[in-house]
Every structure is written in C-alpha cells, then in structure tokens.
Design an enzyme around this catalytic site. Structure first.
Site, PDB file in Angstrom:
ATOM      1  N   VAL A 191       0.807  -1.227   0.000  1.00 59.84           N
ATOM      2  CA  VAL A 191       0.000   0.000   0.000  1.00 59.84           C
ATOM      3  C   VAL A 191       0.835   1.269   0.000  1.00 59.84           C
ATOM      4  O   VAL A 191       0.301   2.366  -0.119  1.00 59.84           O
ATOM      5  CB  VAL A 191      -0.976   0.034   1.206  1.00 59.84           C
ATOM      6  CG1 VAL A 191      -2.004  -1.062   1.090  1.00 59.84           C
ATOM      7  CG2 VAL A 191      -0.227  -0.067   2.529  1.00 59.84           C
ATOM      8  N   GLY A 192       2.153   1.158   0.149  1.00 56.90           N
ATOM      9  CA  GLY A 192       2.982   2.363   0.154  1.00 56.90           C
ATOM     10  C   GLY A 192       4.449   1.994   0.252  1.00 56.90           C
ATOM     11  O   GLY A 192       4.820   0.864   0.575  1.00 56.90           O
ATOM     12  N   SER A 193       5.303   2.961  -0.046  1.00 51.64           N
ATOM     13  CA  SER A 193       6.741   2.709   0.008  1.00 51.64           C
ATOM     14  C   SER A 193       7.482   4.008   0.238  1.00 51.64           C
ATOM     15  O   SER A 193       6.961   5.091  -0.007  1.00 51.64           O
ATOM     16  CB  SER A 193       7.221   2.059  -1.297  1.00 51.64           C
ATOM     17  OG  SER A 193       6.962   2.924  -2.389  1.00 51.64           O
ATOM     18  N   ASP A 197       8.217  16.120   7.024  1.00 51.39           N
ATOM     19  CA  ASP A 197       7.794  15.694   5.679  1.00 51.39           C
ATOM     20  C   ASP A 197       6.279  15.606   5.581  1.00 51.39           C
ATOM     21  O   ASP A 197       5.719  14.584   5.181  1.00 51.39           O
ATOM     22  CB  ASP A 197       8.421  14.346   5.337  1.00 51.39           C
ATOM     23  CG  ASP A 197       8.408  14.073   3.829  1.00 51.39           C
ATOM     24  OD1 ASP A 197       8.222  15.045   3.063  1.00 51.39           O
ATOM     25  OD2 ASP A 197       8.571  12.920   3.428  1.00 51.39           O
ATOM     26  N   VAL A 204       5.171  -0.585   3.025  1.00 52.92           N
ATOM     27  CA  VAL A 204       4.031  -0.830   3.904  1.00 52.92           C
ATOM     28  C   VAL A 204       3.065  -1.797   3.223  1.00 52.92           C
ATOM     29  O   VAL A 204       2.708  -1.610   2.060  1.00 52.92           O
ATOM     30  CB  VAL A 204       3.298   0.493   4.237  1.00 52.92           C
ATOM     31  CG1 VAL A 204       2.115   0.228   5.170  1.00 52.92           C
ATOM     32  CG2 VAL A 204       4.262   1.472   4.884  1.00 52.92           C
TER      33      VAL A 204
END
Length: 817
Positions: free
Chosen positions: A511-513, A640, A519
């Site tokens: 779902v993400g990186s 961030d 993730v």
C-alpha cells in the site's frame, strides 16, 4: 437574442409586445427576476432563457395565463423555490426544461400535460429523500408522447416504483441516477422497450440486474455503476446488440463475466471494474474491434493470463486490467494496440520481461506496470515514445541499467522504486552506478591465495576485537545501566505472524513505500484486525537508527489524529536475514493524496472531497502539529508533511503518519542548546521549506511551510511541483496572484459548485454563497501566511488552530461576519 454578451435585467417594456409568441434569450449574462408581466402574454408559445443568472422563484400562478405555451426552457440559472402547481394548466406544453437550478420540494402532478415530450429536472435539490418523492412519476404514465425524462442528481429517495414500467413506450431516455433511490431495480422497467439511454448510476440500488433488461433491443447507453448490485451478470445482456456504452463498475457483482457480452458488436466503452468478479477474461472481448474508448476490468479477482488476442484491439484508447490476479507474460501482441494511450497492468502477478513491442505504441501517454513480478531490464526502446508522460515500474524484480532519455529523464514522471538490481539512470533517482564490464584482469592463483590469507588474518583480528568489546560493554552496562536511554518494550509480534498475515508480503498487499521501507496491508491474528505493516529496508543507510527513533517517538505520543502503532517486530526472516517492522492501524480510505489526485481515467468513478471534508481534514492536521510542537514532553518536528502522509479512516478523520515516506519523524531534545541535525532530513520537493535546501536546521517553521503548501494544494487541486510552474514559479505565487478577487480561476474544479461553472470571480459573490466565499478566502489567506519564504514571517500553529476553529464555526452556522 441568444448566445450573446447581454447583461442586466429583462426590461419591463417587453411586456408591451402583446403579439409576442417566441422569446429566446439563452446563453447570455442576464440576471434578476423575470418581469411578472411577461406571464400575462398569453400569445407566448416559447420562453427560452437557459444559461443565464436569473434568480428568484417561479410565481405560483405562473402558468394560469400561459395557455399557449409549448416550450418552457430556463435551465442553467439560479432559480429557487418550488415548481408551481399551476404547471397543470399549461396543457399544450411539449418541453419543460428546469435543470441546473436550485429548485426544491416535491414535483407536482404533470398528468394533464398530454403533449409533454421532454422533462428535464436534473441537477436541482428536488425531493426530500422520502418515499413520496417519486409519486409524480405515476402521473406521467398519462403522458403518452414522452420521449425524455431526466430527474438525475436531486434528492429523491424511496424505491423506484413498479409503475415506472407503465411510462410511454416512446420513452427513449431515462435518467434517474445521482439520487438517494434505493431498493431493487423493478423488473417492470424492461417494458420500456423503446429506451436508448438508461442511467441508474450512483444511487443505492441493490439486488440483481433484472433479466428483463434483455428486452432493450434499442439500448445504446446503459449506466448502472456506483450502486450495490450483487449476483451475477445476466448472460442475456448479450442481446443488447446496439449497446455502445456499458458501465456496471463499483458494485458487488460476483461470478464469471459472461462471454455473451462479446455479442455486443458496437461496444465502444465497457467498464466492469470494482466488483468481485472471478474467472478468466472472456476471449470474446478481444474480438470487439468496436472497443475504441475503454475496456476497464480493474479491481476484481480475475485470474489467468492476459491473452495474446489482446492485440486485436487495434483502436482501444484505454485498457485497464489492474488490481486482479492475472499472471504469466505480458503478451508482445499488446504492441499491436496502436491506439493505446493509457495502459494499466499494475497490481497483478505478471512475470517475464517487459515486452519491447510496447515501443510500437507511439501514442502511449500513461503506463503502469508496478507491483508485479517482472524481471530483466527495462527496454531502452521505451525512451523513444515521445508522448509518454508517466511510467511506473516500481516493485518488480527488474535489473540492469535504467535509460536516461524521454520519460526516464524526468524524476517526477518516473517511478522505479522497489527494484533493488536497477542501476544508473539520471542522478535524481539515486540508484547505484552500473558496473563497467571488462575493466579488470583475471587474477592468477598466487594472488588469489594471498588475498585469502590476508582476509583470514583480518577476520581473526576483527573477531577478537568484537569479543573483547562485547565483554567490556557488558561490564560497563552493569555499572551504568541508568545512564543510557532505553526503549520501552512493546508486545512484539513474530516474523511468521507478519509473513502469514500479508500472504508472504505479496505485491497485491503493498500500500505504500519510501526510502526506509515498504508498507503492506495484512491481517494480524493477535490483534484481530486489519493492520498496516511497515517493513524496514535494512540495506538502506540509517534504517536501523530510524527504527529506534520511530519507536522512541511513537511510544510516547497519543493523539486521535496520529496513526496508532500497535506493535513491532525485531527478528530474522526465513533466510536468516535481520528483519524489523512496525505494525500500525490500517486506514480503509487510504491517503489524502489518492483523494486529491486519483490515478484513474474514468472521472465518473473518482472519489471527491467537498469543502466540509477538506475543512475538517485541514483542522485535523493542524491539531496534530499543535500537539507535536507544543503538547509533547519532547517537541517533535514531522519534517515531511504532505498528502501521502495523511491517512483517512472510515469516518474521513485524518491521521498523520509517515507510511511510504522518505524521511521519518525527528525528535528535538528538550534542552535549549541541542537541536536535531539536518543531515539526511530534506523532506519532499515542493513541501520542504526553502531554508532546508540552504543547510538550515529543521524547525517548527519548516513544518508550517509544509502545512501551508498542503493547504493550498487541497484548495487548488494542484501539487506544489505541478508542471505548469516554470521559471521559478511555485504554488504560493500561483495563489497569491489571484488572491482574493479571482479565486474561482484557481479553485479545485471539484470545489466549484456545479451551478457556478459560468462564474468568473469568487470575490464578487458569483454563484457562491457569501459563507462559502468568506470561508475560502480565509483558508487561502492562512495557506499563504504559512508558506511565506521567510521562516520568521510564517504563521504559527497556535494562531492557525484558533483561526480554523473560528472559520469552521462560522461556515457551519452560515455566519459571514
């Protein structure tokens, strides 16, 4: 006098034209109300005043004297109030066009309008979401000449009544979508055999698709998307031989896709995405040479391969089979689809190499091959596609040198993360350099033996040194165990549990990186819930330190708008390699990035955020920054903040996190002399403040800059690094030029009310209510104040949260003071 630039009111002198029969003033800039005396001109047969800015309500006795009126066309204005009951007196009326206004209440009986051919009430606020809303349709069964009915995008509720099947057999267009209508689709609808277009989209219909739809021999456009329809697709839909558009996406359909749809030889647009369909893709689809616009089968559970027959779709413009269970090679014949501009293959299990034949697609603009099992090199010939604007090959098993020309020369349009064996490319990709072949000579046997001896000696020395160091450290720790900071232990989870819960960290669960890891979505038995597992990439320099820092930060902070950490894992994987992971709560609605910038070519299926949603999300983020900067025992600077780090739960409450980001949170010591080093903390281009790029230390002012840019992005829909910003321009400047009088020109189109498409300014009122106007101006002002170039001049989070609370209270109460 239609289609001009006329302004002002309709003069009263028009009422002196006693013999006037035809009045056409559409598409101008006229405003105010209609002179009531116009309604006394009984000679009028046509009143056409659509697409202006007329306001006010229609008089209750409007149609008492207009006995000869045949055409009443006033759509696209700002008319309010109810539809006059006196409409029943306009007995010869043929066209009633009231769309795109602010009309409310129930639709009166229209049964006496025996000559009525067209009824358009779409895009109003009619109905009150009750079971009586659609009773007026029964009166329309007396109108035997009806050809068009559109009541879409209102507030009609209840079920679609069975007597809808008794409407005129001459009815060719029926639009009822975009309402609150629920229940099953009545089978009696199949009696309307003259239908050419049927729209039941974006409502709450449930149950199965009636088999009586097979009677629609003339049907050309059928929209059933955005409902809760279940069961299987009835094979009888293959009887709709005239169908050119079929959209059944975003439902709960199951079973296989019937091959009989291949009988619809005129299909140009086919969308069956976002269902629970399984089985293989019917080969019959690839014989539909008529498919020129779209074939969308994404987000199902389709298996098998992508057949080589795909090459028969010569003229297809968009092909989307992403997020399925497809495997095997990507067929080289796909290069024969010369009309392709958008190709989505991500989120499957495709293996083999990327076919070089893709370079034959000279019009290809968007290519996503991410999250598959592709191997080998990236074909150099892809850099020859001059119009390719976006390429995503992330999270595969690609290797070799990355090209540098074409799309490969723009880091903002190229994603290659998650391919550890790629090298080279442009410097902004930060890949390892490629080894130069043929630069070393083979070593002789004597040299090899010498190297072995040296390595052995050095290894023994290092081993002895390590043992002595460990002994000394143990002795030292016994004496000063209170002097070193420690991490409070969490209830750790095993590598086996995470491996099983994510199906072996399968690509479909990614779902993400980010720079430090990836993730995955998973099911954790110990927590009995769906979770997000952040796996650290320990090959990255600083990953170990980041793991410790993140644990220390997250164990001590608790806030409803922070993603909650559940547990962690520090172990070894099945190959004996070190493994570290953090386990968080999973957010079903994904990231703010996905809502603001959806990656889809089908705009009808895009999710949108209205102003209330965005205001609430902005406030949630502000509360987090206030907590991190002022309420924690140790102040924390996020460093961030951006849309991809803001996740949304089931209730659309925002949670700040650092899934898939390049930098982790940074803890600031509570002493006034110690500050966090900026080494390695650069944030993201566009969101990071300018002072970070000049070596300044991180600060709360930097977070405020990121917050300001994020706020402006939420209001404009444009990223800080949008390609339109050239020659030193940025999002702050873009907004500042239009603030405060021309905000409509920069406002996200999703926030522009549908009835205000012709307005030119927010500052002068336009079609916005004053409350919305004031709210937007206030929010833009905060965004500009937070994103000033000078850190000292930026607005602080204390003042921001206070003003946002005032704005929300005023907006919800309608107060414009």
């Amino acid at each position: 006098m239609a289609i001009n630039y006329l302004e002002g009111n309709i003069p009263q002198e028009f009422c002196s034209l006693k013999n006037l029969t035809f009045m056409q003033v559409s598409v101008n800039r006229l405003y105010g109300t209609f002179p009531s005396c116009l309604y006394n001109l009984s000679s009028l047969t046509t009143i056409a005043a659509s697409i202006n800015e007329f306001n006010g309500s229609l008089p209750p006795n409007l149609f008492n004297t207009l006995s000869n009126l045949q055409y009443f066309i006033i759509g696209g204005n700002q008319l309010s109030g109810k539809i006059p009951i006196s409409i029943a007196n306009a007995s010869v009326l043929q066209v009633l066009e009231l769309s795109v206004n602010n009309l409310v209440g129930q639709v009166p009986s229209l049964g006496k309008l025996h000559d009525l051919q067209q009824l358009n009430l779409q895009l109003n606020n009619l109905g009150d979401n009750s079971i009586k809303d659609l009773e007026f349709l029964k009166s329309l069964t007396n109108c035997s000449k009806l050809q068009v009915i559109s009541i879409s995008n209102n507030n009609f509720g209840g079920n679609l009544p069975k007597f809808v099947g008794n409407l005129s057999t001459q009815l060719s267009l029926l639009y009822v979508g975009g309402n609150q209508i629920s229940g099953k689709i009545p089978t009696e609808l199949g009696n309307l055999i003259g239908l050419i277009l049927l729209g039941l989209d974006y409502s709450h219909f449930e149950g199965v698709i009636p088999t009586t739809f097979g009677k629609f021999k003339k049907m050309q456009k059928l929209e059933l998307n955005g409902n809760k329809l279940s069961g299987e697709l009835p094979p009888i839909l293959g009887n709709l031989s005239q169908l050119y558009l079929f959209n059944i996406g975003d439902n709960m359909l199951e079973g296989n896709i019937p091959s009989s749809l291949g009988n619809c030889k005129k299909l140009q647009y086919l969308d069956i995405s976002q269902n629970n369909l399984r089985g293989t893709i019917p080969l019959e689809f690839f014989t539909l040479t008529s498919l020129t616009n779209l074939l969308n089968l994404s987000k199902n559970s389709l298996s098998g391969s992508l057949p080589r027959e795909v090459g028969m779709l010569k003229s297809i413009n968009r092909l989307d089979v992403s997020e399925n269970l497809l495997y095997g090679d990507i067929p080289g014949t796909i290069g024969e689809c010369i009309g392709l501009e958008y190709l989505f293959l991500q989120g499957n299990s495709f293996n083999g190499t990327i076919p070089s034949s893709l370079a034959s697609l000279k019009g290809l603009q968007y290519l996503d091959l991410s999250r598959n099992r592709l191997s080998g090199p990236i074909p150099n010939v892809l850099q020859n596609i001059s119009v390719l604007e976006y390429l995503n090959v992330s999270f595969n098993m690609l290797e070799g040198e990355v090209p540098t020309k074409g799309v490969f020369g723009n880091v903002s349009r190229l994603i290659v993360a998650g391919n550890d064996k790629l090298c080279g490319g442009i410097s902004e990709l930060h890949l390892q350099p490629c080894l130069v072949k043929g630069t070393t000579k083979p070593a002789n046997h004597h040299n090899i033996m010498l190297i072995v001896v040296i390595v052995s000696v050095v290894s023994i020395i290092l081993l002895v040194t390590i043992i002595l160091t460990i002994c000394w450290m143990r002795k030292r720790n016994k004496k000063q165990n209170s002097d070193s900071p420690t991490i409070d232990p969490l209830a750790k989870v095993s590598y086996k549990a995470l491996h099983q819960g994510t199906d072996g960290f399968a690509a479909r669960n990614l779902v993400g990186s980010g720079s430090f890891g990836s993730v995955y979505k998973g099911n954790l038995v110990s927590e009995d819930k769906v979770v997000a597992v952040k796996v650290l990439n320990l090959q990255k320099k600083g990953a170990h330190k980041s793991f410790i820092a993140e644990c220390n930060a997250l164990k001590n902070i608790r806030h409803r708008n922070l993603v909650k950490i559940l547990t962690c894992c520090s172990s070894t994987d099945y190959k004996g390699h070190e493994f570290k992971a953090l386990v968080f709560e999973y957010m079903n609605n994904g990231s703010l990035e996905e809502w603001l910038h959806p990656v889809t070519v089908n705009r009808e299926n895009q999710r949108t955020l209205d102003l209330v949603n965005r205001l609430n999300i902005i406030i949630d983020i502000a509360y987090v920054l206030h907590y991190l900067h002022h309420e924690c025992e140790q102040s924390i600077i996020h460093c961030d903040l951006k849309p991809s780090n803001v996740l949304l739960d089931d209730d659309m409450v925002a949670h700040v996190s650092d899934f898939g980001i390049a930098r982790l949170v940074s803890i600031i010591d509570d002493t006034s002399h110690q500050k966090t080093s900026t080494s390695g903390i650069k944030g993201t281009i566009g969101y990071a403040p300018p002072e970070y790029g000049m070596g300044s230390q991180v600060s709360t002012c930097g977070d405020m800059y990121s917050f300001g840019m994020l706020l402006l992005e939420m209001l404009t829909g444009k990223r800080p690094v949008d390609e339109m910003f050239i020659e030193g321009q940025n999002l702050h400047m873009f907004v500042e030029i239009s603030f405060p009088n021309n905000l409509i020109q920069i406002l996200d189109p999703q926030l522009v009310p549908r009835k205000a498409e012709t307005t030119t300014e927010v500052g002068n009122g336009g079609n916005f209510t004053l409350t919305v106007d004031k709210c937007l101006v206030s929010l833009f002002r905060i965004g500009l104040a937070c994103s000033l170039e000078s850190p000292k001049e930026r607005m602080n989070i204390v003042d921001v949260t206070r003003e946002l609370s005032i704005i929300k209270k005023a907006y919800l109460s309608g107060n414009t003071d």
